[in-house]
Design an enzyme around this catalytic site. Structure first.
Site, PDB file in Angstrom:
ATOM      1  CE1 TYR A   1      -3.842   2.265   0.461  1.00 57.11           C
ATOM      2  CE2 TYR A   1      -2.352   3.459   1.901  1.00 57.11           C
ATOM      3  CZ  TYR A   1      -3.511   3.407   1.160  1.00 57.11           C
ATOM      4  OH  TYR A   1      -4.341   4.491   1.120  1.00 57.11           O
TER       5      TYR A   1
ATOM      6  CD1 TRP B   1      -1.628   7.452  -0.893  1.00 54.47           C
ATOM      7  CD2 TRP B   1      -1.687   9.316  -2.121  1.00 54.47           C
ATOM      8  NE1 TRP B   1      -2.898   7.959  -0.824  1.00 54.47           N
ATOM      9  CE2 TRP B   1      -2.961   9.111  -1.575  1.00 54.47           C
ATOM     10  CE3 TRP B   1      -1.479  10.429  -2.928  1.00 54.47           C
ATOM     11  CZ2 TRP B   1      -4.030   9.967  -1.808  1.00 54.47           C
ATOM     12  CZ3 TRP B   1      -2.534  11.284  -3.163  1.00 54.47           C
ATOM     13  CH2 TRP B   1      -3.806  11.054  -2.616  1.00 54.47           C
TER      14      TRP B   1
HETATM   15  P1  PGD Z   1       3.499   8.114   1.721  1.00 53.57           P
HETATM   16  O1  PGD Z   1       4.267   8.959   2.667  1.00 53.57           O
HETATM   17  O2  PGD Z   1       2.786   8.803   0.595  1.00 53.57           O
HETATM   18  O3  PGD Z   1       2.437   7.371   2.650  1.00 53.57           O
HETATM   19  O4  PGD Z   1       0.364   6.286   3.472  1.00 53.57           O
HETATM   20  P2  PGD Z   1       1.509   6.114   2.335  1.00 53.57           P
HETATM   21  O5  PGD Z   1       2.266   4.876   2.633  1.00 53.57           O
HETATM   22  O6  PGD Z   1       0.904   6.255   0.980  1.00 53.57           O
HETATM   23  O7  PGD Z   1       4.436   6.966   1.144  1.00 53.57           O
HETATM   24  C1  PGD Z   1       4.743   6.815  -0.203  1.00 53.57           C
HETATM   25  C2  PGD Z   1       6.185   6.363  -0.377  1.00 53.57           C
HETATM   26  O8  PGD Z   1       6.426   6.168  -1.767  1.00 53.57           O
HETATM   27  C3  PGD Z   1       7.219   7.365   0.094  1.00 53.57           C
HETATM   28  O9  PGD Z   1       8.137   6.751   0.975  1.00 53.57           O
HETATM   29  C4  PGD Z   1       7.943   7.799  -1.207  1.00 53.57           C
HETATM   30  O10 PGD Z   1       9.295   8.107  -1.026  1.00 53.57           O
HETATM   31  C5  PGD Z   1       7.760   6.554  -2.061  1.00 53.57           C
HETATM   32  N1  PGD Z   1       7.899   6.779  -3.507  1.00 53.57           N
HETATM   33  C6  PGD Z   1       7.642   7.910  -4.215  1.00 53.57           C
HETATM   34  N2  PGD Z   1       7.895   7.680  -5.533  1.00 53.57           N
HETATM   35  C7  PGD Z   1       8.310   6.391  -5.659  1.00 53.57           C
HETATM   36  C8  PGD Z   1       8.715   5.564  -6.772  1.00 53.57           C
HETATM   37  O11 PGD Z   1       8.704   5.947  -7.924  1.00 53.57           O
HETATM   38  N3  PGD Z   1       9.094   4.283  -6.503  1.00 53.57           N
HETATM   39  C9  PGD Z   1       9.083   3.808  -5.244  1.00 53.57           C
HETATM   40  N4  PGD Z   1       9.463   2.540  -5.079  1.00 53.57           N
HETATM   41  N5  PGD Z   1       8.714   4.568  -4.174  1.00 53.57           N
HETATM   42  C10 PGD Z   1       8.313   5.839  -4.374  1.00 53.57           C
HETATM   43  C11 PGD Z   1      -0.690   7.160   3.358  1.00 53.57           C
HETATM   44  C12 PGD Z   1      -1.856   6.698   4.279  1.00 53.57           C
HETATM   45  O12 PGD Z   1      -1.590   7.027   5.649  1.00 53.57           O
HETATM   46  C13 PGD Z   1      -3.151   7.291   3.900  1.00 53.57           C
HETATM   47  S1  PGD Z   1      -3.551   7.331   2.218  1.00 53.57           S
HETATM   48  C14 PGD Z   1      -4.067   7.702   4.810  1.00 53.57           C
HETATM   49  S2  PGD Z   1      -5.498   8.509   4.301  1.00 53.57           S
HETATM   50  C15 PGD Z   1      -3.937   7.432   6.233  1.00 53.57           C
HETATM   51  N6  PGD Z   1      -4.226   8.558   7.063  1.00 53.57           N
HETATM   52  C16 PGD Z   1      -3.943   8.503   8.377  1.00 53.57           C
HETATM   53  C17 PGD Z   1      -4.612   9.307   9.370  1.00 53.57           C
HETATM   54  O13 PGD Z   1      -5.537  10.081   9.080  1.00 53.57           O
HETATM   55  N7  PGD Z   1      -4.208   9.187  10.646  1.00 53.57           N
HETATM   56  C18 PGD Z   1      -3.251   8.336  11.035  1.00 53.57           C
HETATM   57  N8  PGD Z   1      -2.894   8.265  12.321  1.00 53.57           N
HETATM   58  N9  PGD Z   1      -2.612   7.573  10.125  1.00 53.57           N
HETATM   59  C19 PGD Z   1      -2.923   7.605   8.821  1.00 53.57           C
HETATM   60  N10 PGD Z   1      -2.255   6.819   7.936  1.00 53.57           N
HETATM   61  C20 PGD Z   1      -2.668   6.660   6.544  1.00 53.57           C
END
Ligand code: PGD
Length: 772
Positions: free
Chosen positions: A113, A115
Site C-alpha cells: 500500500y 501513494w
Molecule cells: P506516503 O508517505 O505517501 O504514505 O500512506 P503512504 O504509505 O501512501 O508513502 C509513499 C512512499 O512512496 C514514500 O516513501 C515515497 O518516497 C515513495 N515513492 C515515491 N515515488 C516512488 C517511486 O517511484 N518508486 C518507489 N518505489 N517509491 C516511491 C498514506 C496513508 O496514511 C493514507 S492514504 C491515509 S489517508 C492514512 N491517514 C492517516 C490518518 O488520518 N491518521 C493516522 N494516524 N494515520 C494515517 N495513515 C494513513
C-alpha cells in the site's frame, strides 16, 4: 542564481509545475499558470533529489546477509551492506524462488500500500503487482487507509463507493446552487492540495468563496476551527460524536414533520426500521436533540435550529473521509446519507449529500468520461487477501480467523513482504506493534528513493528513482490534462527505475518476456499511449500523435461538467437503479444486518467510541488527539523539504493545543512536549491555538518515525509521529478499516536534553560485497 532553467514539466500528486535545475537537483519550482491556487507543498521539491536521505545504491541488511532469511528483531536497528546491482537482483530472485517453491505464492505479501508518485507507467504499486503476477501471484490487500470503512459500507448502502467522489456534485454546481453547506469535518482546504495521480488546478477555496458571495451559508462541524477557511459558523462537538449530532438533527426533522416522506418512500428502503431506532422504540433511547447535546457537548438549541434551517433551504450535507477513519467509521457516511435522504434533496443541484469534499482534491472536480492509459497488471491467481489495515494482525497471527464484510477469513502465513512506493511506518497504527510484526517474516524487500523508516526496516533495499528522474505520462480520472512528464534531472547516484529492477529480476527468474513484453520503459509509454489513443479513436475522439503530445507537453481531454451526485437516479430510479439489492438507497441493509455483527448493525447506529473524552479511558489520558493529514507535505513524502521543515518546532512536528490545556501543564508556545499513552510516546513542538476545544490536541501524520533507541520496539519517537500512539484496531467487523484519526493521550513538558533528529540520516552502510 545560475540555475539551468529547463522546461522540464512535471506532475506531482500536489500539482503541476516546471522545475529550474542546477547541479542535478531542482532549485526552484514554477507552478503551472493554469492552477488558480497552487499548493505550498510544492516548496518541498527543491533540494529533494540529492537530499542526504536518498538511497544511493543497492543495500542488504547485514544480519540477513550473514544469517540468511528468517525472522529477526534486528530489523530497524541493523546496519546495511552495499552490494552491486547484479548481487541485489540475484539475491532477490533467489529468495523469491525459494519462498515460492517452499511455501507457495500465497506466502508473498505484495499488498504494498502507498501513494508513491504520479505517473501512470512508473507507478510503483502497478509495477510490483505486475511483476508478482508474472511470478504466479501474491497475497494482496483490499481497500485503502483513506476510505477503509466507506469503501465497504457504501456499496451496501448506495451501490458504489468511489463514484461518490469521482461523480460527486461539482464545485461550480455547489457554488451556484447550495444555500446551506453543512460540512461534518469541515472542508479542510489543506487536504485539497493533493490528488492521487496529480491535479492541474485547486478550485476548492474559490468555490467556497463564490458560494458565500452568492449569499450561501457554511456551517462547519469539527473540533478544529481551521477545518474550514473563510467565513463560516463553527460548531465544535467533542471528537467522535458526529453520528450522535446527525441523529439529533434527524430526530428534530421527524418529530417536527420536516422530513421528506415522499423521497424516502420512492428512493430509499428501510427507513421505517431506522426511524424506530431513532425514536428509541427499539433501544429505549430516543436520539433527541437533548440526547445529542449531551453526547457532543453542543447546545440542544444549536442542533434543533440547524435541523430546521436544513429543512428550509437548499442544503448539501457533506462528510469528510476523516470521520470514517475511526472506530465504527462506517456510521458517519451512512448516517450523513440518511440525513440527506430525510431532507429529500439528493440528486437536486446543490442539495443532497457529498463525501470527501476537503479530503482530497478530487471530489467536486469534473470526471473524464473515458478510460485512461494504464499499465496492465496481469492476473493474480492467488485469491488470498486482507483488508489493508490488517497488516500487523496478519504478520503476527498466521492461521488466525477474522471477520470481513460477511466472510470469516484466515490470515495466511507470510514469509516474504515485497513493498514498493509506500511507508507503513508512516501510515499504519501502533508502530511498536508494527515493528514486532515486521520482525516475523523471513524477508522484507523495500523499493523507495529514500531511507524512510520502512526502508530501514527492510532486508533488501532497492534504490528507486524519483519521478523527477524519468519520463512518464500522468493523468487521473478527475482532471482534464494528460501530461508528458519529462525528466528534470539525471538519475541520482546508483538508483534505478523500479521497472528496470523488476525487469532484471524477471530475467533471472525466467519471466522476463511476460514482464517486459520486450519493451523498454520508453517503448511502454508509446505503447500505452497508442492503446489509449486507439480506444478514443473508436469513440471518435481525436488525439495528437504521441510525438506531438510529447513535444507539446499536454493534451486537454473533455470532462463531464456540471454533475450532481445521483441526478440520474433521482430522474428515473427504475431506469437508473442503484447497485444495491433493492436498487435503492439502503437506510436499512438486510445484507449488513444478516451478518449479525455486534459492532455494525443493519442501519446507521450510534456506537460509543473507546477513544473519546466521555469514556473511562479519558480519566487516564485526558486529551483527544486528532492525527490528521499534514498541511505541509503529502503524508510522509518529502518531510525533509523546506515547507515541511519550516513548520517544525526545534526540529519536532508541531502539536497544537489549547492555551488552557497548555497553561494547566506549564507548557509555553515553542516548548518541546512529550505526548504519551499506554501504547507509546513521542516528542512534539507545542503551538498554542484557541481554534480548538480545550481538551483537543492536533498532531499531523507524516513526521518520519525516529525511535530514540532503534533496538527497542517501544522506544519514544523523537520526531513526532502520532502513529506510535494510535490503536491498531479495525473500524468494525464489517470493514476492518483504518482507525488512526483519533486517540486519547496525555501531554507533559519535556525538560530532558533534546535528542538529535536522525530520521533523515541514512543507516550505517558498510561498503563491500558479500564475500568480503
Ligand atoms: P506516503 O508517505 O505517501 O504514505 O500512506 P503512504 O504509505 O501512501 O508513502 C509513499 C512512499 O512512496 C514514500 O516513501 C515515497 O518516497 C515513495 N515513492 C515515491 N515515488 C516512488 C517511486 O517511484 N518508486 C518507489 N518505489 N517509491 C516511491 C498514506 C496513508 O496514511 C493514507 S492514504 C491515509 S489517508 C492514512 N491517514 C492517516 C490518518 O488520518 N491518521 C493516522 N494516524 N494515520 C494515517 N495513515 C494513513
Amino acid at each position: 542564481m545560475g540555475s539551468d532553467v529547463r522546461a522540464a514539466q512535471h506532475m506531482a500528486h500536489w500539482g503541476m509545475f516546471r522545475a529550474s535545475v542546477s547541479g542535478g537537483d531542482v532549485t526552484e519550482v514554477h507552478p503551472d499558470a493554469g492552477d488558480e491556487n497552487p499548493s505550498q507543498v510544492l516548496g518541498n521539491v527543491p533540494g529533494s533529489v540529492r537530499h542526504r536521505s536518498r538511497i544511493a545504491g543497492p543495500a542488504v541488511r547485514r544480519g540477513w546477509l550473514e544469517n540468511g532469511p528468517g525472522p529477526s528483531d534486528r530489523r530497524g536497528s541493523d546496519e546495511f551492506v552495499a552490494v552491486s546491482w547484479d548481487e541485489l537482483t540475484s539475491l532477490l530472485a533467489t529468495e523469491l524462488r525459494r519462498v515460492v517453491d517452499r511455501y507457495g505464492n500465497e506466502a508473498i505479501y505484495g499488498g504494498s500500500y502507498g501513494w508513491a508518485s504520479a505517473g501512470r507507467f512508473h507507478h510503483a504499486q502497478s509495477q510490483v503487482h505486475r511483476f508478482l503476477n508474472c511470478l504466479g501471484g501474491y497475497t494482496r490487500s483490499v481497500n485503502s487507509y483513506s476510505t477503509g470503512a466507506t469503501s465497504v459500507v457504501m456499496p451496501h448502502v448506495v451501490g458504489a463507493h468511489w463514484k461518490l467522489f469521482s461523480r460527486s456534485t461539482s464545485w461550480d454546481v455547489i457554488a451556484e446552487n447550495t444555500d446551506l453547506l453543512v460540512a461534518f469535518g469541515g472542508v479542510p482546504v489543506k487536504n485539497t492540495s493533493i490528488n492521487h495521480g496529480g491535479t492541474s488546478n485547486h478550485p476548492t477555496e474559490g468555490a467556497l468563496a463564490a458560494l458565500r458571495a452568492r449569499g450561501g451559508r457554511i456551517v462547519t462541524i469539527s473540533p478544529l476551527r481551521d477545518d474550514m477557511t473563510g467565513e463560516a459558523t463553527w460548531i465544535a462537538p467533542i471528537p467522535g460524536s458526529d453520528v450522535a449530532v446527525m441523529l439529533g438533527l434527524a430526530h428534530v426533522l421527524v418529530t417536527e414533520n420536516l422530513h421528506d416522506t415522499a423521497f424516502l418512500d420512492k428512493y430509499c428502503t428501510g427507513y421505517d426500521t431506522f426511524e424506530r431506532y431513532l425514536l428509541g422504540h427499539t433501544d429505549g433511547t430516543p436520539k433527541t436533540a437533548a440526547w445529542a447535546a449531551q453526547m457532543s457537548g453542543l447546545a440542544e438549541d444549536t442542533i434543533a435550529e440547524l435541523a430546521r434551517e436544513m429543512a428550509s433551504r437548499r442544503t448539501l450535507v457533506t462528510v469528510t473521509w476523516s470521520l470514517q477513519r475511526v472506530k465504527s467509521g462506517e456510521q458517519a457516511p451512512w448516517m450523513g446519507l440518511t440525513l440527506a435522504s430525510m431532507l429529500g434533496q439528493i440528486g437536486i443541484p446543490g442539495g443532497g449529500f457529498g463525501h470527501g469534499y476537503g479530503s482530497m482534491n478530487e471530489p467536486g472536480l469534473a470526471p473524464v468520461p473515458y478510460p485512461l492509459p494504464t499499465l496492465p497488471q496481469g492476473h493474480n491467481p492467488v485469491t488470498t487477501f486482507i483488508p489493508v489495515a490488517a497488516i500487523s494482525d496478519m504478520l503476527l497471527n498466521p492461521g488466525a480467523e477474522f471477520d470481513y464484510n460477511g466472510d470469516r477469513m484466515v490470515y495466511p502465513d507470510i514469509r516474504l513482504v515485497h513493498w514498493a512506493g509506500g511507508n507503513p511506518f508512516h501510515h499504519h497504527q501502533d508502530l511498536g506493534r508494527l515493528r514486532r510484526a515486521f520482525a516475523r517474516p523471513d524477508t522484507v524487500v523495500v523499493h523507495d528513493p529514500y531511507w524512510t523508516p520502512m526502508a530501514k526496516h527492510a532486508d533488501i533495499v532497492v534504490p528507486s528513482t524519483t519521478s523527477l528522474e524519468r519520463s512518464d505520462i500522468s493523468c487521473t480520472r478527475n482532471d482534464p490534462l494528460l501530461v508528458a512528464m519529462h525528466p528534470a534531472v539525471p538519475r541520482f547516484a546508483n538508483s534505478r527505475d523500479d521497472y528496470d529492477t523488476f525487469a532484471a529480476v524477471a530475467e533471472k527468474l525466467g519471466i522476463a518476456q511476460e514482464f517486459t513484453e520486450g519493451r523498454t520503459s520508453d517503448e511502454w509509454l508509446r505503447h500505452l499511449y497508442r492503446q489509449w489513443q486507439g480506444f478514443l479513436e473508436s469513440s471518435s475522439v481525436a488525439t495528437p500523435a504521441f510525438d506531438d503530445f510529447w513535444h507539446d507537453g499536454s493534451f486537454r481531454m473533455a470532462t463531464e461538467d456540471g454533475l450532481t451526485l445521483l441526478e440520474d437516479y433521482r430522474r428515473d430510479p427504475v431506469a437508473a437503479p442503484l447497485r444495491t439489492p433493492s436498487g435503492r438507497i439502503e437506510i436499512f441493509s438486510d445484507v449488513v444486518d444478516g451478518y449479525g455483527y455486534d459492532d455494525c448493525a443493519g442501519h446507521p447506529t450510534w456506537y460509543e467510541p473507546e477513544e473519546w473524552l466521555r469514556g473511562a479511558r479519558a480519566e487516564t489520558f485526558p486529551l483527544h488527539l486528532i492525527a490528521n493529514q499534514p498541511r505541509t507535505r503529502l503524508h510522509s513524502q518529502l518531510d525533509h523539504g523546506a515547507t515541511s521543515q519550516a513548520s517544525k518546532i526545534q526540529g519536532r512536528e508541531p502539536i497544537r493545543l489549547h492555551p488552557t490545556a497548555a497553561t494547566a501543564r506549564g507548557i509555553a508556545d515553542g516548548d518541546v512536549v512529550r505526548v504519551f499513552n499506554d501504547r507509546g510516546s513521542c516528542l512534539a513542538g507545542a503551538v498554542l491555538d484557541d481554534g480548538m476545544l480545550d481538551r483537543v490536541v492536533q498532531l499531523s501524520t507524516g513526521a518520519w518515525y525516529d525511535p530514540e533507541d532503534p533496538s527497542d520496539v517501544g522506544s519514544m519517537c523523537k520526531h513526532g509521529n502520532p502513529n506510535v500512539l494510535t490503536a491498531d484496531v479495525g473500524a468494525s467487523s464489517l470493514s476492518q478499516g483504518c482507525t488512526g484519526q483519533h486517540v486519547l493521550v496525555q501531554i507533559e513538558r519535556y525538560d530532558g536534553e533534546l535528542p538529535p533528529i536522525t530520521a533523515f540520516d541514512p543507516p550505517t552502510l558498510v561498503t563491500g560485497t558479500r564475500s568480503e
